[in-house]
Design an enzyme around this catalytic site. Structure first.
Site, PDB file in Angstrom:
ATOM      1  N   VAL A 260     -50.441  23.764  75.160  1.00 11.18           N
ATOM      2  CA  VAL A 260     -50.154  25.096  75.702  1.00 11.18           C
ATOM      3  C   VAL A 260     -50.674  25.168  77.126  1.00 11.18           C
ATOM      4  O   VAL A 260     -51.846  24.869  77.381  1.00 11.18           O
ATOM      5  CB  VAL A 260     -50.821  26.211  74.855  1.00 11.18           C
TER       6      VAL A 260
ATOM      7  N   ALA B  23     -55.159  25.112  80.282  1.00 11.16           N
ATOM      8  CA  ALA B  23     -54.297  24.535  79.238  1.00 11.16           C
ATOM      9  C   ALA B  23     -55.161  24.056  78.087  1.00 11.16           C
ATOM     10  O   ALA B  23     -56.392  24.012  78.197  1.00 11.16           O
ATOM     11  CB  ALA B  23     -53.503  23.364  79.806  1.00 11.16           C
ATOM     12  N   LYS B  24     -54.556  23.737  77.000  1.00  8.50           N
ATOM     13  CA  LYS B  24     -55.268  23.098  75.880  1.00  8.50           C
ATOM     14  C   LYS B  24     -54.238  22.377  75.030  1.00  8.50           C
ATOM     15  O   LYS B  24     -53.075  22.793  74.974  1.00  8.50           O
ATOM     16  CB  LYS B  24     -55.976  24.158  75.020  1.00  8.50           C
ATOM     17  N   GLY B  25     -54.689  21.313  74.395  1.00  6.75           N
ATOM     18  CA  GLY B  25     -53.797  20.597  73.494  1.00  6.75           C
ATOM     19  C   GLY B  25     -54.520  20.281  72.210  1.00  6.75           C
ATOM     20  O   GLY B  25     -55.750  20.327  72.147  1.00  6.75           O
TER      21      GLY B  25
END
Ligand code: NAD
Length: 424
Positions: A68, A113-115
């Site tokens: 995201v 962001a992050k994943g």
């Protein structure tokens, strides 16, 4: 009469909901319009992929991975990749937003962001982890990029996984692109100072806070919860600056000595004792809960989220709290802490030293340069100190605690930048 389903009883607060409560408060104080509120709240992009991986037993298992990008208004997005069974899109969305505010508060030209991949790294072989990381990288080739979105390690991943990501991305591009990811091993372009960077930022925040409260560090005491990466580096760096660290802790319990803990000895003990402080000599064993309520100048929660809550906040005696962990104080504890006049340096500021040195890693990779440790420490200390001062000043201007001030600084920066860039 219609039956009304009772609300679920939550014995734990969700730190991400806690974050949104503070975000909403800051937005209200800034007088942000409803349109801008949604621009800041809704993620810019989110991608979910299915990753079929051949496991060591020959069977194919499909994993779900997410990435995201909450915001790329300030620059390319930045945020870690989490490997954990509990990963889901809602959590990834919230953690991505958290990264936006953290980068903005320390004025680093990154969005958030992050994943994550829902998997259990403890039950996977190195080969399975490698195939999963490489498959995820290929699936995200048009998301990642040194000018687009730069991942980093998070829970369940580390330098090894970042090396695989860099290698797979580089193969696809036909050239070495080490700036696509940070938190790499040193030989692949990782940065000196990254390991201790978060603990170092906590130390800088604590020193700046003591200065504001006119506490002499040579007469000050500190209690530090968590003795991992963040806690142990914060402890040794505070100790080196004259602060008497009277209590440390880890998952095995807390260790108290009113004359001060031998921090170097504790680090050696932990490293020789399979990473735990269990049976650490030279200190009295107390509980982690007792550590939080010790009569000290500085309390550093550096273990996990939601440890300072509505239930124990009124017993806290520290003059200041420096949040090394993410979300250690639940929103319902804020008012109690504030009424007691405790200075809180919030997580999005106090633990931003890590992302700051990750940014330095990216800058060095892009320039093909390697800075020495002294340069990195001086630059990150300056960023942390300037950010502290800015948030402290904002807290005075708005007459709010530093936590809300940090969100005000961050939200204002992103909103102002958006206004200049403009929309459709
Ligand atoms: P770590 O795994 O290196 O250390 C965690 C420490 O906390 C260990 O000593 C562990 O024993 C202890 N711990 C775990 N559960 C506990 C419990 N219930 N009670 C008491 N102690 C407990 O992790 P870390 O990298 O030091 O991260 C700590 C916190 O800081 C996390 O909230 C993390 O998200 C946050 N953080 C870390 C970084 C970083 O650069 N490492 C950056 C920003 C934020």
């Amino acid at each position: 009469m219609t039956y009304i389903e009772p609300a679920p009883i939550k014995d734990k607060e969700n730190p991400l909901e806690s974050m949104m409560q503070r975000f909403d408060k800051a937005v209200e104080l800034l007088g942000i319009s409803e349109e801008m509120y949604y621009i800041l709240k809704v993620p810019a992009r989110q991608v979910t992929v299915g990753l079929p991986i051949t496991m060591d037993n020959g069977r194919i298992k499909v994993f779900e991975g997410h990435r995201v990008i909450h915001s790329n208004i300030l620059g390319p997005a930045k945020g870690g990749i989490r490997f954990d069974p509990a990963v889901n899109i809602d959590e990834v969305r919230a953690l991505a937003a958290w990264m936006t505010w953290k980068c903005a508060v320390v004025d680093i030209p990154y969005g958030g962001a992050k994943g994550g991949i829902a998997c259990n790294p403890r039950e996977m072989s190195a080969g399975e982890m490698e195939r999963l990381m490489r498959a995820y990288t290929v699936a995200m080739l048009d998301v990642f990029g040194p000018d687009r979105d730069i991942p980093a390690p998070d829970m369940g991943t580390g330098p090894r996984e970042m090396a695989w990501l860099m290698d797979e991305y580089s193969k696809a591009k036909g050239m070495t692109v080490n700036a696509v990811v940070t938190g790499k091993p040193l030989v692949l372009g990782g940065s000196l100072g990254r390991t201790e960077a978060t603990g170092r930022g906590v130390m800088v925040s604590a020193m700046a806070g003591m200065d504001k409260l006119k506490i002499n560090p040579y007469k000050a005491t500190a209690a530090i919860q968590g003795f991992g990466n963040v806690g142990s580096h914060a402890a040794i760096l505070l100790h080196e600056r004259g602060v008497k660290v009277v209590a440390i802790s880890d998952i095995s319990g807390a260790y108290y000595n009113e004359n001060g803990i031998d921090i170097e000895g504790a680090i050696k003990y932990r490293d020789l004792n399979r990473g735990t402080l269990e049976n650490f000599p030279g200190a009295e064993k107390i509980t982690n809960e007792q550590l939080l309520t010790l009569d000290v100048d500085v309390l550093v929660p550096a273990a996990k989220e939601d440890v300072i809550t509505h239930d124990n906040a009124s017993f806290i005696q520290a003059k200041m709290i420096v949040e090394g962990a993410n979300g250690p104080t639940s929103a319902s504890a804020d008012d109690i802490i504030n009424e007691k006049g405790i200075l809180v340096v919030p997580d999005i500021l106090a633990n931003a030293g890590g992302v700051t040195v990750s940014y330095f890693e990216w800058v060095q990779n892009r320039m093909g340069y390697k800075w020495n440790l002294d340069r990195i420490n001086r630059r990150s200390d300056r960023i942390m100190k300037d950010s502290f001062d800015k948030v402290f000043l904002t807290s005075q201007q708005f007459n709010v605690p530093m936590r809300i001030a940090a969100y005000i600084v961050a939200i204002k920066k992103v909103a102002d930048t958006y206004k200049f860039r403009g929309g459709y």
